[in-house]
Motif scaffolding. Structure first.
Motif, mmCIF file in Angstrom:
data_model
loop_
_atom_site.group_PDB
_atom_site.id
_atom_site.type_symbol
_atom_site.label_atom_id
_atom_site.label_comp_id
_atom_site.label_asym_id
_atom_site.label_seq_id
_atom_site.Cartn_x
_atom_site.Cartn_y
_atom_site.Cartn_z
ATOM 1 N N ASP A 1 -4.563 -9.154 33.429
ATOM 2 C CA ASP A 1 -4.851 -8.334 32.261
ATOM 3 C C ASP A 1 -5.905 -7.280 32.576
ATOM 4 N N THR A 2 -6.979 -7.701 33.258
ATOM 5 C CA THR A 2 -8.043 -6.754 33.613
ATOM 6 C C THR A 2 -7.532 -5.724 34.602
ATOM 7 N N LEU A 3 -6.748 -6.174 35.568
ATOM 8 C CA LEU A 3 -6.190 -5.252 36.562
ATOM 9 C C LEU A 3 -5.337 -4.186 35.886
ATOM 10 N N GLU A 4 -4.539 -4.591 34.900
ATOM 11 C CA GLU A 4 -3.688 -3.636 34.197
ATOM 12 C C GLU A 4 -4.522 -2.629 33.412
ATOM 13 N N LEU A 5 -5.570 -3.101 32.745
ATOM 14 C CA LEU A 5 -6.435 -2.211 31.967
ATOM 15 C C LEU A 5 -7.108 -1.175 32.856
ATOM 16 N N VAL A 6 -7.620 -1.629 34.003
ATOM 17 C CA VAL A 6 -8.315 -0.730 34.912
ATOM 18 C C VAL A 6 -7.340 0.283 35.503
ATOM 19 N N THR A 7 -6.193 -0.188 35.951
ATOM 20 C CA THR A 7 -5.237 0.669 36.645
ATOM 21 C C THR A 7 -4.640 1.731 35.727
ATOM 22 N N GLU A 8 -4.377 1.359 34.474
ATOM 23 C CA GLU A 8 -3.743 2.302 33.552
ATOM 24 C C GLU A 8 -4.667 3.453 33.152
ATOM 25 N N ASP A 9 -5.974 3.193 33.071
ATOM 26 C CA ASP A 9 -6.897 4.251 32.630
ATOM 27 C C ASP A 9 -8.253 4.030 33.294
ATOM 28 N N VAL A 10 -8.363 4.431 34.562
ATOM 29 C CA VAL A 10 -9.595 4.185 35.316
ATOM 30 C C VAL A 10 -10.762 4.946 34.697
ATOM 31 N N ARG A 11 -10.564 6.227 34.396
ATOM 32 C CA ARG A 11 -11.654 7.027 33.824
ATOM 33 C C ARG A 11 -12.115 6.465 32.474
ATOM 34 N N GLY A 12 -11.168 6.063 31.663
ATOM 35 C CA GLY A 12 -11.525 5.513 30.364
ATOM 36 C C GLY A 12 -12.279 4.195 30.487
ATOM 37 N N PHE A 13 -11.844 3.350 31.402
ATOM 38 C CA PHE A 13 -12.469 2.048 31.560
ATOM 39 C C PHE A 13 -13.927 2.186 32.007
ATOM 40 N N PHE A 14 -14.188 3.133 32.899
ATOM 41 C CA PHE A 14 -15.543 3.331 33.440
ATOM 42 C C PHE A 14 -16.190 4.585 32.849
ATOM 43 N N ALA A 15 -15.907 4.872 31.583
ATOM 44 C CA ALA A 15 -16.380 6.114 30.960
ATOM 45 C C ALA A 15 -17.902 6.158 30.820
#
Length: 382
Positions: free
Chosen positions: A50-64
């Motif tokens: 689940d975390t991998l999918e969240l990070v991969t789909e929107d890297v900039r958003g996840f680490f905004a």
């Protein structure tokens, strides 16, 4: 909690740089150490789908958030992440820091070299040194042979897990999941046999041809599999020292496992008492001592050149540290000092044109000097 010797190095690194990576074998304590040292960093694990999918789909958003510091565990699972990390680290508007960790050194280094070369330091957390083991006062003192049989991984001690069952699970996980992330191994039965054969070569010169014959796979495949074991921190190769003192020198590397308990398990050694009478006793003790040197200097951030030295039909030095002066080390599993223990060291000192400091590390308890050789108990390696 074991007090890990690499802790001060990592704290210093985090103050000086925006990012670093900590690699090492599974269950060596990377996550525990990083979360203790950096409690204000937000932790995520990319082993979670689940975390991998969240990070991969929107890297900039996840680490905004430009100020949030991160620990990213099993970072090698997302190759896409590394290109964005390069952008984040180079961005002067950001102040956040990133710590990457992973158990697949090959995959993590590959991603770092492609996107983050020159921007990130790489450190290794290997299984416990004996000094680290003793740092946890809740754990009762044990004998040398109990310690070698139970091994140097932290988790079995803290969770009071049966050694044999834990290592069966560890190797099964390693073989059936992690190895196939690096290479598509179609015949796991042959790979398991290969690992057991490697255990038989622990402390010996590596014979790739014989392992190829015994497993029925090509020498090229055996070389690849050995590289996989090295990249996963299961084994290391000790290279021969090539300086020629007008003698024919052996030029084949020796193979060692980092952890003594894994060797015991693969060789069918079922107790500390069994280990004391087993034919591999000396090799297992020797591998333990050499890995202690590697781990101790690694924890200090120091790179040293470690070798063994052997002449065809002649003398041999178990461990040689290429420094000035040379340090030559003989390793003996006997608990009672004998003069014969240091004969090879004295022969080398006579043969060599270089100054060479001699050390004997043995399974006894007393420290003293004998004819310019420092006699050191196994408990004082650090």
């Amino acid at each position: 909690m074991f007090k890990r010797q690499i802790a001060n190095l990592l704290l210093t690194e985090a103050k000086k740089f925006r990012a670093f990576a900590l690699v090492g074998p599974r269950q060596s304590g990377k996550t525990t150490l990083l979360r203790e040292l950096f409690p204000d960093y937000k932790y995520i694990s990319l082993e979670s789908p689940d975390t991998l999918e969240l990070v991969t789909e929107d890297v900039r958003g996840f680490f905004a958030n430009p100020t949030q510091n991160w620990i990213i565990d099993e970072a090698q699972n997302s190759g896409k992440l590394f290109s964005y990390l390069q952008e984040f680290i180079d961005d002067p508007k950001r102040t956040n820091k990133f710590i990457l960790s992973g158990s697949q050194n090959f995959l993590l280094q590959k991603n770092i070299s492609q996107s983050l070369a020159g921007r990130i330091g790489l450190y290794e957390l290997l299984p416990l040194t004996y000094k680290e083991f003793k740092s946890d006062k809740k754990i009762s003192a044990i004998s040398l042979w109990d310690y070698l049989f139970q091994g140097q991984y932290p988790r079995p001690y803290h969770e009071n897990l049966p050694t044999r069952k834990w290592f069966e699970s560890y190797l099964k996980t390693y073989v059936e999941r992690d190895v196939r992330l690096i290479e598509n191994i179609k015949d796991l039965t042959k790979f398991r046999l290969f690992i057991k054969l490697c255990a038989g070569y622990h402390g010996q010169q590596l014979n790739v041809l014989q392992i190829s014959v015994d497993t029925g796979v090509s020498q090229t495949t055996i070389h690849n599999w050995i590289s996989i074991l090295e990249a996963s921190f299961l084994i290391f190769r000790l290279q021969p020292y090539y300086k020629n003192y007008n003698k024919r020198l052996v030029k084949t590397p020796k193979l060692y496992f980092y952890d003594s308990a894994i060797v015991c398990h693969l060789l069918g050694i079922d107790s500390a008492e069994h280990l004391q009478t087993h034919s591999a006793k000396g090799a297992i003790f020797e591998g333990f001592v050499i890995s202690e040197f590697i781990k101790t200097l690694n924890n200090r951030g120091e790179n040293r050149n470690f070798y063994y030295w052997k002449m065809y039909g002649g003398g041999e030095i178990d461990l040689l540290i290429d420094s000035h002066p040379l340090k030559i080390i003989e390793i003996k599993s006997g608990a009672t000092f004998q003069k014969t223990f240091v004969e090879k060291l004295m022969d080398f000192q006579q043969l060599s044109d270089d100054d060479a400091e001699g050390f004997l590390i043995y399974a006894g308890d007393e420290a003293f000097s004998f004819k310019n050789i420092q006699i050191t108990p196994w408990t004082d390696i650090a």
